[in-house]
Design a protein around this motif. Structure first.
Motif, PDB file in Angstrom:
ATOM      1  N   LEU A   9       0.836  -1.202   0.000  1.00  0.00           N
ATOM      2  CA  LEU A   9       0.000   0.000   0.000  1.00  0.00           C
ATOM      3  C   LEU A   9       0.871   1.252   0.000  1.00  0.00           C
ATOM      4  O   LEU A   9       1.998   1.222   0.507  1.00  0.00           O
ATOM      5  CB  LEU A   9      -0.893   0.025   1.238  1.00  0.00           C
ATOM      6  CG  LEU A   9      -1.989  -1.018   1.333  1.00  0.00           C
ATOM      7  CD1 LEU A   9      -2.668  -0.936   2.692  1.00  0.00           C
ATOM      8  CD2 LEU A   9      -3.002  -0.841   0.221  1.00  0.00           C
ATOM      9  N   ASP A  11       2.345   4.775   1.332  1.00  0.00           N
ATOM     10  CA  ASP A  11       2.685   5.172   2.705  1.00  0.00           C
ATOM     11  C   ASP A  11       1.523   5.834   3.435  1.00  0.00           C
ATOM     12  O   ASP A  11       1.332   5.622   4.631  1.00  0.00           O
ATOM     13  CB  ASP A  11       3.883   6.123   2.719  1.00  0.00           C
ATOM     14  CG  ASP A  11       5.196   5.395   2.522  1.00  0.00           C
ATOM     15  OD1 ASP A  11       5.198   4.148   2.490  1.00  0.00           O
ATOM     16  OD2 ASP A  11       6.226   6.088   2.425  1.00  0.00           O
ATOM     17  N   GLU A  12       0.736   6.625   2.731  1.00  0.00           N
ATOM     18  CA  GLU A  12      -0.381   7.331   3.370  1.00  0.00           C
ATOM     19  C   GLU A  12      -1.415   6.346   3.907  1.00  0.00           C
ATOM     20  O   GLU A  12      -1.956   6.541   5.001  1.00  0.00           O
ATOM     21  CB  GLU A  12      -1.059   8.300   2.395  1.00  0.00           C
ATOM     22  CG  GLU A  12      -0.175   9.438   1.939  1.00  0.00           C
ATOM     23  CD  GLU A  12       0.784   9.042   0.812  1.00  0.00           C
ATOM     24  OE1 GLU A  12       0.559   8.004   0.143  1.00  0.00           O
ATOM     25  OE2 GLU A  12       1.775   9.771   0.619  1.00  0.00           O
ATOM     26  N   LEU A  13      -1.678   5.267   3.168  1.00  0.00           N
ATOM     27  CA  LEU A  13      -2.645   4.269   3.640  1.00  0.00           C
ATOM     28  C   LEU A  13      -2.053   3.422   4.769  1.00  0.00           C
ATOM     29  O   LEU A  13      -2.756   3.058   5.714  1.00  0.00           O
ATOM     30  CB  LEU A  13      -3.103   3.379   2.492  1.00  0.00           C
ATOM     31  CG  LEU A  13      -4.019   4.056   1.476  1.00  0.00           C
ATOM     32  CD1 LEU A  13      -4.355   3.107   0.343  1.00  0.00           C
ATOM     33  CD2 LEU A  13      -5.296   4.538   2.149  1.00  0.00           C
ATOM     34  N   GLN A  14      -0.771   3.114   4.670  1.00  0.00           N
ATOM     35  CA  GLN A  14      -0.117   2.403   5.765  1.00  0.00           C
ATOM     36  C   GLN A  14      -0.210   3.228   7.047  1.00  0.00           C
ATOM     37  O   GLN A  14      -0.473   2.691   8.125  1.00  0.00           O
ATOM     38  CB  GLN A  14       1.351   2.145   5.436  1.00  0.00           C
ATOM     39  CG  GLN A  14       1.578   1.138   4.353  1.00  0.00           C
ATOM     40  CD  GLN A  14       3.040   0.966   4.033  1.00  0.00           C
ATOM     41  OE1 GLN A  14       3.916   1.471   4.742  1.00  0.00           O
ATOM     42  NE2 GLN A  14       3.336   0.251   2.963  1.00  0.00           N
ATOM     43  N   GLU A  15      -0.022   4.527   6.914  1.00  0.00           N
ATOM     44  CA  GLU A  15      -0.106   5.422   8.062  1.00  0.00           C
ATOM     45  C   GLU A  15      -1.506   5.396   8.670  1.00  0.00           C
ATOM     46  O   GLU A  15      -1.659   5.333   9.894  1.00  0.00           O
ATOM     47  CB  GLU A  15       0.260   6.837   7.623  1.00  0.00           C
ATOM     48  CG  GLU A  15       0.347   7.839   8.736  1.00  0.00           C
ATOM     49  CD  GLU A  15       0.837   9.195   8.250  1.00  0.00           C
ATOM     50  OE1 GLU A  15       0.663  10.155   9.004  1.00  0.00           O
ATOM     51  OE2 GLU A  15       1.392   9.298   7.133  1.00  0.00           O
ATOM     52  N   LYS A  16      -2.538   5.407   7.831  1.00  0.00           N
ATOM     53  CA  LYS A  16      -3.922   5.349   8.336  1.00  0.00           C
ATOM     54  C   LYS A  16      -4.176   4.034   9.074  1.00  0.00           C
ATOM     55  O   LYS A  16      -4.813   4.016  10.135  1.00  0.00           O
ATOM     56  CB  LYS A  16      -4.923   5.493   7.189  1.00  0.00           C
ATOM     57  CG  LYS A  16      -4.935   6.846   6.548  1.00  0.00           C
ATOM     58  CD  LYS A  16      -5.538   7.869   7.481  1.00  0.00           C
ATOM     59  CE  LYS A  16      -5.638   9.204   6.786  1.00  0.00           C
ATOM     60  NZ  LYS A  16      -6.029  10.264   7.689  1.00  0.00           N
ATOM     61  N   VAL A  17      -3.676   2.931   8.531  1.00  0.00           N
ATOM     62  CA  VAL A  17      -3.843   1.632   9.189  1.00  0.00           C
ATOM     63  C   VAL A  17      -3.149   1.644  10.549  1.00  0.00           C
ATOM     64  O   VAL A  17      -3.721   1.201  11.554  1.00  0.00           O
ATOM     65  CB  VAL A  17      -3.301   0.491   8.296  1.00  0.00           C
ATOM     66  CG1 VAL A  17      -3.223  -0.821   9.069  1.00  0.00           C
ATOM     67  CG2 VAL A  17      -4.152   0.338   7.049  1.00  0.00           C
TER      68      VAL A  17
END
Length: 72
Positions: A9, A11-17
């Motif tokens: 994914l 980085d922005e989506l990893q951060e949200k997770v």
């Protein structure tokens, strides 16, 4: 077999997770940080630490946190 889809994914989506993980359990976030180097780097962002739910945070650990932890 390890599921690598999370690592693929952006980085922005990893951060949200990881924000959701941090809000749920500090232990789970620590486990993620120890598992994958890429996620460790993402998990150390300010937005992930800001997602901590202090209600779920163990008080003895909270008492030992440095003052910088509370600074935004």
């Amino acid at each position: 077999m390890v599921d690598w889809r999370l690592l693929s994914l952006p980085d922005e989506l990893q951060e949200k997770v990881l924000q959701l993980v941090a809000a749920g359990s500090i232990s789970d976030l620590a486990a993620v940080k120890l598992t994958w180097k890429q996620l460790k780097e993402v998990s150390e962002r300010t937005s992930v630490y800001a997602a901590f739910n202090l209600v779920n945070f163990p008080f003895p650990l909270l008492a030992r946190m440095p003052a910088m932890f509370y600074v935004e």
